[in-house]
Design an enzyme around this catalytic site. Sequence first.
Site, PDB file in Angstrom:
ATOM      1  N   ASP A   8       0.978  -0.907  -0.037  1.00 40.94           N
ATOM      2  CA  ASP A   8       0.051  -0.055   0.121  1.00 40.94           C
ATOM      3  C   ASP A   8       0.909   1.302   0.088  1.00 40.94           C
ATOM      4  O   ASP A   8       0.562   2.250   0.873  1.00 40.94           O
ATOM      5  CB  ASP A   8      -0.909  -0.042   1.279  1.00 40.94           C
ATOM      6  N   ASP A  61       6.234 -16.869  -3.096  1.00 45.10           N
ATOM      7  CA  ASP A  61       4.860 -16.930  -2.717  1.00 45.10           C
ATOM      8  C   ASP A  61       4.049 -15.933  -3.309  1.00 45.10           C
ATOM      9  O   ASP A  61       4.631 -14.804  -3.716  1.00 45.10           O
ATOM     10  CB  ASP A  61       4.807 -16.673  -1.184  1.00 45.10           C
TER      11      ASP A  61
END
Length: 310
Positions: free
Chosen positions: A171, A201
């Site tokens: 963010d 991942d």
Amino acid sequence: MALVRGRRQSKLGLILPEITERRPRFSPPLPPTASQQPTTTASSAASEYETVQVLGHGNGGTVYKVIHKKTSNLFALKVVHAGSDPTMRRQIFREMEILRRTDSPFVVKCHQIFEKPDGDIAILMEYMDAGTLDSLSKTGGLLTERTLANVARQVLNGLNYLHAHKIIHRDIKPANLLVNKNMDVKIADFGVSKIMCRMLDTCDSYVGTCAYMSPERFDPDSYGANYNGYSGDIWGLGLTILELYMGHFPFLLTGQKPDWATLMCAICFGEPPSLPEAVSDEFRSFIECCLQKDSGKRWTASQLLSHPFL
């Protein structure tokens, strides 16, 4: 950002009761020297800190400017109303875990963490006296290339540190970058961050502020083939630097109200934001390296630290 619910806000204060036996006690990292950290306990926090003003609301909580009475040092106190909301509690505990693990001059420092019996959590952090880059740009006007190079260098140092520790912010935007009057910039607000267990991942969930989400997070099937999990932060940095230069969000017209569909079409299918002709070649190249739609072609934080723009 969402406003704090009135019934919570009206009762909110700095009185932090004893930590309940039912909940764990958290041990945040100590600052470099003992003089930089108040040695209060949960029971003495109410008497040692005094509220100066409210700095802002968002993410289910309130951030206060507080003063340590004995030293007159200023801090920011973030109080999050986690309550029984499992999603909110996951976010705040994730932020606590990340704050406990980080120690970088380019990441906001956590001094203490308190948990109240009602589930609210208070995080005592260093105070940045100029607010956020978002507020600074709105009050101080457009930033020059030289200033933006300094900002980008500091954020990239922070991202390079986080990525080396397998932490993705997810963010990066002007409102999550704190600044002081010396133009020191630090990354803050880790509520939607993710600690990666393995280098490969995936990290393509719809979290964070959608205006700053990279194409592969909007449309993983089309843009995520080479996604390594960290390049989304670089996209957010590129948009942030360009927004601070232009004075408005780059993918929208000045004053245009964004919605999810408009943003998705602009980011995934629209042309890259056009820069004014007056910008330097180095600045233009830097933005292009950040805003490659193919995440595999985006430069990493360590690569960008050696870019000529910086």
